[in-house]
Design a protein around this motif. Structure first.
Motif, PDB file in Angstrom:
ATOM      1  N   THR A 138       0.592  -1.126   0.047  1.00 37.30           N
ATOM      2  CA  THR A 138      -0.061   0.065   0.092  1.00 37.30           C
ATOM      3  C   THR A 138       0.903   1.298   0.051  1.00 37.30           C
ATOM      4  O   THR A 138       0.588   2.085  -0.765  1.00 37.30           O
ATOM      5  CB  THR A 138      -0.947   0.012   1.150  1.00 37.30           C
ATOM      6  OG1 THR A 138      -1.562  -1.176   1.250  1.00 37.30           O
ATOM      7  CG2 THR A 138      -1.810   1.273   1.290  1.00 37.30           C
ATOM      8  N   THR A 151      -6.471  -0.371  -2.094  1.00 33.60           N
ATOM      9  CA  THR A 151      -6.660  -1.365  -1.241  1.00 33.60           C
ATOM     10  C   THR A 151      -7.230  -2.501  -2.045  1.00 33.60           C
ATOM     11  O   THR A 151      -6.767  -3.747  -1.496  1.00 33.60           O
ATOM     12  CB  THR A 151      -7.879  -1.002  -0.150  1.00 33.60           C
ATOM     13  OG1 THR A 151      -8.832  -0.345  -0.781  1.00 33.60           O
ATOM     14  CG2 THR A 151      -7.295   0.247   0.656  1.00 33.60           C
ATOM     15  N   ILE A 154      -7.329   3.966   6.027  1.00 35.03           N
ATOM     16  CA  ILE A 154      -7.481   2.603   5.634  1.00 35.03           C
ATOM     17  C   ILE A 154      -6.625   1.790   6.673  1.00 35.03           C
ATOM     18  O   ILE A 154      -5.759   2.082   7.126  1.00 35.03           O
ATOM     19  CB  ILE A 154      -6.891   2.294   4.208  1.00 35.03           C
ATOM     20  CG1 ILE A 154      -5.306   2.868   4.025  1.00 35.03           C
ATOM     21  CG2 ILE A 154      -7.701   3.110   3.156  1.00 35.03           C
ATOM     22  CD1 ILE A 154      -4.844   2.557   2.830  1.00 35.03           C
ATOM     23  N   VAL A 160     -11.949   0.928   4.852  1.00 39.98           N
ATOM     24  CA  VAL A 160     -11.477   1.796   3.542  1.00 39.98           C
ATOM     25  C   VAL A 160     -12.662   3.128   3.591  1.00 39.98           C
ATOM     26  O   VAL A 160     -13.701   3.030   3.422  1.00 39.98           O
ATOM     27  CB  VAL A 160     -11.528   1.020   2.214  1.00 39.98           C
ATOM     28  CG1 VAL A 160     -10.976   2.202   1.208  1.00 39.98           C
ATOM     29  CG2 VAL A 160     -10.670  -0.253   2.441  1.00 39.98           C
ATOM     30  N   CYS A 205     -17.489   4.988   3.030  1.00 38.20           N
ATOM     31  CA  CYS A 205     -16.790   3.838   3.619  1.00 38.20           C
ATOM     32  C   CYS A 205     -16.971   2.545   2.885  1.00 38.20           C
ATOM     33  O   CYS A 205     -18.343   2.431   2.390  1.00 38.20           O
ATOM     34  CB  CYS A 205     -17.248   3.691   4.970  1.00 38.20           C
ATOM     35  SG  CYS A 205     -17.167   5.226   6.245  1.00 38.20           S
ATOM     36  N   LYS A 235      -9.568   3.343  -2.809  1.00 35.80           N
ATOM     37  CA  LYS A 235     -10.228   1.906  -2.889  1.00 35.80           C
ATOM     38  C   LYS A 235      -9.426   1.055  -3.714  1.00 35.80           C
ATOM     39  O   LYS A 235      -9.167   0.054  -3.827  1.00 35.80           O
ATOM     40  CB  LYS A 235     -11.556   1.871  -3.131  1.00 35.80           C
ATOM     41  CG  LYS A 235     -12.328   0.466  -3.222  1.00 35.80           C
ATOM     42  CD  LYS A 235     -13.530   0.366  -3.365  1.00 35.80           C
ATOM     43  CE  LYS A 235     -14.203  -0.804  -3.421  1.00 35.80           C
ATOM     44  NZ  LYS A 235     -13.612  -1.681  -4.472  1.00 35.80           N
ATOM     45  N   LYS A 253     -12.401  -5.050   7.468  1.00 35.36           N
ATOM     46  CA  LYS A 253     -11.420  -4.119   6.539  1.00 35.36           C
ATOM     47  C   LYS A 253     -12.103  -2.787   6.538  1.00 35.36           C
ATOM     48  O   LYS A 253     -13.391  -2.626   6.334  1.00 35.36           O
ATOM     49  CB  LYS A 253     -11.315  -4.703   5.104  1.00 35.36           C
ATOM     50  CG  LYS A 253     -10.661  -3.604   4.077  1.00 35.36           C
ATOM     51  CD  LYS A 253     -10.182  -4.594   2.962  1.00 35.36           C
ATOM     52  CE  LYS A 253     -11.772  -4.885   2.020  1.00 35.36           C
ATOM     53  NZ  LYS A 253     -11.347  -5.403   0.744  1.00 35.36           N
TER      54      LYS A 253
END
Length: 260
Positions: A169, A255, A202, A241, A225, A252, A239
């Motif tokens: 990331t 991720t 994130i 994000v 979200c 997004k 998770k």
């Protein structure tokens, strides 16, 4: 009753924050234990959670209570309270003023109330479903940034996550001209995303007591979200994000490539 719970949550999180801050001013007296890699707990965590649990149980005895330090208390109503007595314990015990108390409430499997209080800065972030988000009573909104290269992206990591996911990331974010921000408190970083200080936040996996309040804050502040199953996340985590609407798809995309 919903307004009663929201008003109650705002008052309780400030009371719990003041209580925890008393311990913070005398760290040399704390007994600190390790729960695992980079995961600590002290009697400040446990005593603060007991204070919050007892207050909820007295005010709303039929509600379910889930907390980081104690066993769940099953209720019969449609409401579930979720507590993190001190988010950022590693900061707390190291005398770093970046920690907070988090209280969330879920109603019928939907995020309903979220309050995050930072006693060191005296900042109370609060949201009730459908009614917007505030910082110390003043409405807040997410970042208007439309680019990863304009602003900092909050990035969380815990022992539950994969080292490689974070490395991937960060590499992709840097390649896009972005920069990451981490302060050791996911609750605060989500609050910073809600108030536009960060363009988003994130983390590959967060427990519900760390993120449920912050997710509602972001949504009520106009952010996006990534969808979660709230009912499952209460006990199993999820998770996370999140970002402002103009940059969410870019966040997004990062991720999608690095997180499971």
């Amino acid at each position: 009753m919903s307004q009663d719970r929201f008003t109650f949550a705002n008052a309780l999180v400030k009371r719990a924050g003041a209580f925890a801050h008393e311990y913070y001013t005398r760290l040399e007296t704390l007994n600190i234990e390790s729960k695992g890699h980079q995961d600590m707990v002290s009697e400040a965590d446990r005593d603060t959670e007991i204070l919050v649990r007892n207050a909820i149980a007295e005010a709303f005895p039929d509600d379910t209570i889930v907390g980081e330090e104690g066993d769940p208390k099953q209720g019969t109503s449609e409401y579930t309270w979720i507590i993190d007595p001190i988010d950022g314990t590693a900061n707390f015990v190291s005398s770093i003023p970046q920690w907070c108390v988090i209280i969330a409430c879920v109603k019928n499997g939907e995020k309903y109330i979220g309050v995050v209080y930072d006693p060191c800065a005296d900042e109370l972030f609060a949201a009730e479903k459908g009614k917007g988000a505030t910082l110390n009573g003043v409405p807040i909104s997410v970042s208007k940034s439309a680019s990863l290269s304009n602003g900092s992206l909050g990035l969380g990591f815990s022992a539950r996550g994969r080292n490689q996911a974070v490395k991937d990331t960060v590499n992709m974010l840097l390649d896009e001209g972005g920069i990451f921000f981490r302060n050791g408190s996911g609750g605060l970083m989500l609050s910073y995303a809600a108030s536009g200080r960060l363009i988003g936040y994130i983390e590959e996996h967060m427990n519900s007591w760390d993120c449920m309040a912050g997710l509602l804050l972001v949504e009520e502040a106009g952010g996006i979200c990534q969808e979660i199953n709230v009912q499952d996340a209460v006990m199993n985590g999820c998770k996370v994000v999140t970002a402002g609407p103009d940059v969410f798809n870019q966040v997004k995309a990062l991720t999608d490539k690095s997180f499971i």
